[in-house]
Enzyme design. Sequence first.
Site, PDB file in Angstrom:
ATOM      1  N   LYS A   1      70.543  89.996   9.180  1.00  0.00           N
ATOM      2  CA  LYS A   1      71.263  88.913   8.515  1.00  0.00           C
ATOM      3  C   LYS A   1      72.345  88.268   9.382  1.00  0.00           C
ATOM      4  O   LYS A   1      72.864  87.210   9.029  1.00  0.00           O
ATOM      5  CB  LYS A   1      71.862  89.428   7.214  1.00  0.00           C
ATOM      6  CG  LYS A   1      70.805  89.784   6.194  1.00  0.00           C
ATOM      7  CD  LYS A   1      70.063  88.545   5.750  1.00  0.00           C
ATOM      8  CE  LYS A   1      69.190  88.827   4.559  1.00  0.00           C
ATOM      9  NZ  LYS A   1      68.836  87.626   3.839  1.00  0.00           N
TER      10      LYS A   1
HETATM   11  C1  LIG Z   1      68.231  95.454   4.095  1.00  0.00           C
HETATM   12  C2  LIG Z   1      67.494  94.171   3.908  1.00  0.00           C
HETATM   13  N1  LIG Z   1      66.183  94.163   4.072  1.00  0.00           N
HETATM   14  C3  LIG Z   1      65.464  93.042   3.875  1.00  0.00           C
HETATM   15  C4  LIG Z   1      66.055  91.871   3.507  1.00  0.00           C
HETATM   16  C5  LIG Z   1      65.199  90.677   3.243  1.00  0.00           C
HETATM   17  O1  LIG Z   1      65.344  89.646   4.135  1.00  0.00           O
HETATM   18  P1  LIG Z   1      65.172  88.156   3.643  1.00  0.00           P
HETATM   19  O2  LIG Z   1      66.369  87.819   2.800  1.00  0.00           O
HETATM   20  O3  LIG Z   1      65.122  87.344   4.887  1.00  0.00           O
HETATM   21  O4  LIG Z   1      63.916  88.068   2.841  1.00  0.00           O
HETATM   22  C6  LIG Z   1      67.426  91.851   3.334  1.00  0.00           C
HETATM   23  C7  LIG Z   1      68.097  90.668   2.872  1.00  0.00           C
HETATM   24  O5  LIG Z   1      69.235  90.706   2.399  1.00  0.00           O
HETATM   25  C8  LIG Z   1      68.181  93.025   3.545  1.00  0.00           C
HETATM   26  O6  LIG Z   1      69.518  93.059   3.372  1.00  0.00           O
END
Ligand SMILES: Cc1ncc(COP(=O)(O)O)c(C=O)c1O
Length: 325
Positions: A46
């Site tokens: 992120k």
């Molecule tokens: C630990 C974790 N995994 C996966 C994701 C998913 O990513 P995306 O928001 O790009 O779908 C996030 C998003 O906040 C996350 O914090």
Amino acid sequence: MRDNKYQSVMDAIGKTPIVKLKNISKGLKATIWAKLEFMNPGGSIKDRIALYMIEKAEREGRIKPGDSIIENSSGNTAMGLAIVCRQKGYNLKIVIRNTTSKEKIKMLEVLGVDVIQVDASLPPENPESYNNYALNLAKGNPNLFYIDQHNNLDNNESHYMTTGPEIWQQMKGNIDYFVVAVGTGGTLFGAGKYLKENNPNIKLIGIDPIGSVFYDWFKNKRMITPSRYLLEGMGDEFLIKTAQLNLMDDMLQVSDKKAIGWTKKIAFEEGILSGGSSGANVWGAVQIAKQINRKANIVTLICDSGYKYFSTVYNDDWLEKNKLL
Ligand SMILES: Cc1ncc(COP(=O)(O)O)c(C=O)c1O
């Protein structure tokens, strides 16, 4: 190779390595590759969107250093924003569920973020809920800029501009599947769009936790009543703008227990300490490998670091309390 000298910590965001999960790939005809996003300065994927969304808003004159920013986040976007706000001189308020791991909340507090914890059991339509609190506060205050990662397509664009090209170059285009959990969907649909534009045969596979609304909507155009799940960062109670589900070729559904079991398997078999969504990702990649039963390159992500989950995923008391042992 990573450059090793930057003008600021922000320049160290991205450019993460991809590694073969060589023990997990054993016995499968396909090979599973994982991009190590915990190597970003904030310990997750992120950081990329935090930097991109703030710099895009600056370029468009929507914010300037000294302003105040608000966002609701399961912790990782918050951490990325905290780093960028510290570097650039913004004030940051973060709305976070009170069930989020203590480690993530502590990290934000250490970086001087104003952390607003909301009751995770409130229904999504409640004005004080995780989904509404930041929005409502920003509506009443024109000096507070709401990042809105769940509806801000700059999130997807950041992955189209960085994660997607990096994967394409690192794999020299030899990619058959891209398998990722959908939280906002920024990663799958941003990076995935780039990969598909370069090779339309690449299949995009999403993963959804049981209890989230995406899976049933994608499969049956049916809106379920969402239910509680414990995996952080994945799934949602609503359909959101950044989750461009129509770009996906298929979606798998995973339980908390399965994803957490796989998180520990990745640690034990590969020596990679990650969070629950990474367990979901690698589980999903293995399901695809078994389904296709042929040589192929399946790319997935280790979204964040396991250091953020010692009080949850790696804590037997917490697992037992939540019937996950
Ligand atoms: C630990 C974790 N995994 C996966 C994701 C998913 O990513 P995306 O928001 O790009 O779908 C996030 C998003 O906040 C996350 O914090």
